[in-house]
Design an enzyme around this catalytic site. Sequence first.
Site, PDB file in Angstrom:
ATOM      1  N   CYS A 184       5.931 -32.261  12.452  1.00 24.42           N
ATOM      2  CA  CYS A 184       6.207 -33.223  11.386  1.00 24.42           C
ATOM      3  C   CYS A 184       4.929 -33.553  10.612  1.00 24.42           C
ATOM      4  CB  CYS A 184       6.809 -34.503  11.959  1.00 24.42           C
ATOM      5  SG  CYS A 184       7.117 -35.769  10.704  1.00 24.42           S
ATOM      6  N   GLY A 200      16.257 -25.407   6.291  1.00 24.41           N
ATOM      7  CA  GLY A 200      16.430 -26.833   6.009  1.00 24.41           C
ATOM      8  C   GLY A 200      16.808 -27.059   4.562  1.00 24.41           C
ATOM      9  N   MET A 237      15.710 -32.738   9.488  1.00 23.50           N
ATOM     10  CA  MET A 237      14.922 -33.306   8.394  1.00 23.50           C
ATOM     11  C   MET A 237      15.150 -34.811   8.415  1.00 23.50           C
ATOM     12  SD  MET A 237      15.616 -30.502   5.380  1.00 23.50           S
ATOM     13  CE  MET A 237      14.404 -31.264   4.286  1.00 23.50           C
ATOM     14  N   ASN A 240      10.848 -20.038  10.179  1.00 24.77           N
ATOM     15  CA  ASN A 240      11.201 -21.181   9.337  1.00 24.77           C
ATOM     16  C   ASN A 240      10.229 -21.265   8.168  1.00 24.77           C
ATOM     17  OD1 ASN A 240      10.680 -24.688   9.470  1.00 24.77           O
ATOM     18  ND2 ASN A 240      12.480 -23.729   8.570  1.00 24.77           N
ATOM     19  N   GLY A 241      10.781 -21.554   6.994  1.00 25.81           N
ATOM     20  CA  GLY A 241       9.927 -21.803   5.844  1.00 25.81           C
ATOM     21  C   GLY A 241      10.279 -20.998   4.612  1.00 25.81           C
ATOM     22  N   GLU A 242      10.712 -21.699   3.548  1.00 30.95           N
ATOM     23  CA  GLU A 242      10.899 -21.118   2.215  1.00 30.95           C
ATOM     24  C   GLU A 242      12.040 -20.095   2.169  1.00 30.95           C
ATOM     25  OE1 GLU A 242       9.487 -22.089  -1.567  1.00 30.95           O
ATOM     26  OE2 GLU A 242       8.965 -22.931   0.403  1.00 30.95           O
ATOM     27  N   GLN A 293      15.886 -33.603  19.510  1.00 33.58           N
ATOM     28  CA  GLN A 293      14.449 -33.453  19.293  1.00 33.58           C
ATOM     29  C   GLN A 293      13.725 -34.774  19.537  1.00 33.58           C
ATOM     30  OE1 GLN A 293      12.128 -32.928  15.358  1.00 33.58           O
ATOM     31  NE2 GLN A 293      12.423 -30.828  16.086  1.00 33.58           N
TER      32      GLN A 293
END
Length: 319
Positions: free
Chosen positions: A98, A223, A8, A199-201, A68
């Site tokens: 991104c 994250g 992040m 990935n996500g939530e 990355q």
Amino acid sequence: MAIVLAPMEGIVDEVMRDVLTGIGGIDLCVSEFIRVSDTLLPQKTFQRHAPELFSGGATRAGVPLRVQLLGSDPQALAQNALRAVEYGAGVIDLNFGCPAPTVNRHGGGAALLKQPALMHEIVRVVRAALPSHIPLTAKMRLGFEDTMLTLVCAEALVSGGVSELTVHARTKVEGYRPPAHWEWLARIREHVAVPVVANGEVWSLEDYLAIREVSGCDSVMIGRGLLAAPDLARRIARYHASGEKDVAAPWSEVMLWVLDFYAQCRAKGEGTPYPVSRIKQWLPQMKRHYPEAEILFAAIRKLTQADDIQAVLNDEIKV
């Protein structure tokens, strides 16, 4: 199976990586993206974004770091990927997700999801430049504005040569607004022949178990959930080991991590705004789980001197 600490920009730097991986449960982490335009970047750029490269390629807790890269020029990305390997990178990751407007305006990150042919070319050229033993991975979102090209983009990356694909289950336009569309992770996983990282939530152990069930993915990247609940990965690891659901760490333990974090920030940026801005950045992230974090943030919000904030933190640990 792996728990991956998400990159992040401006938040998960080497200090945050050190603190969070030290708590336990994280299997690997990914650097903040290193922006590549059309030049070979100097060593200091890699040192700034991925200093772990120069100390064994891992955090102090021994958690390996992937480097990355972000950009849209295949040859420049290939050259810089090779440079990162020369400095010690064991895995190269490419950013196709991104959502930052400044990145997208220059054709990088999620903007590339509108050009699957270019995504394929980037991966092909970078893969060809790297030594065969160095894995190449990528992260993408479901699309820019919609999901019309989701499977096309995933296939472009895999056919180009990535050996693993992390998918943030939202489009660029959706940003970080809930919900994340976990069902799309299952569709992608069934469509490509490489492992997919979900990935996500993911904010809790229950979310982690749910995203794995819905997506069918073994590995999960987290994250904001780890910023909000620093011991979440540790609780996940203990669940896999024992089947027991631990309660979250008490605020008294969290404060020890906060003090470590702030001490490292001061050591890195003494005399600069860095430690003050970083502690003010992290505390609000934790208010989702810890009302004490919101109270502490209110106490330091108007302070501008590192010593003044240190005094407040020291008082908090005595409570």
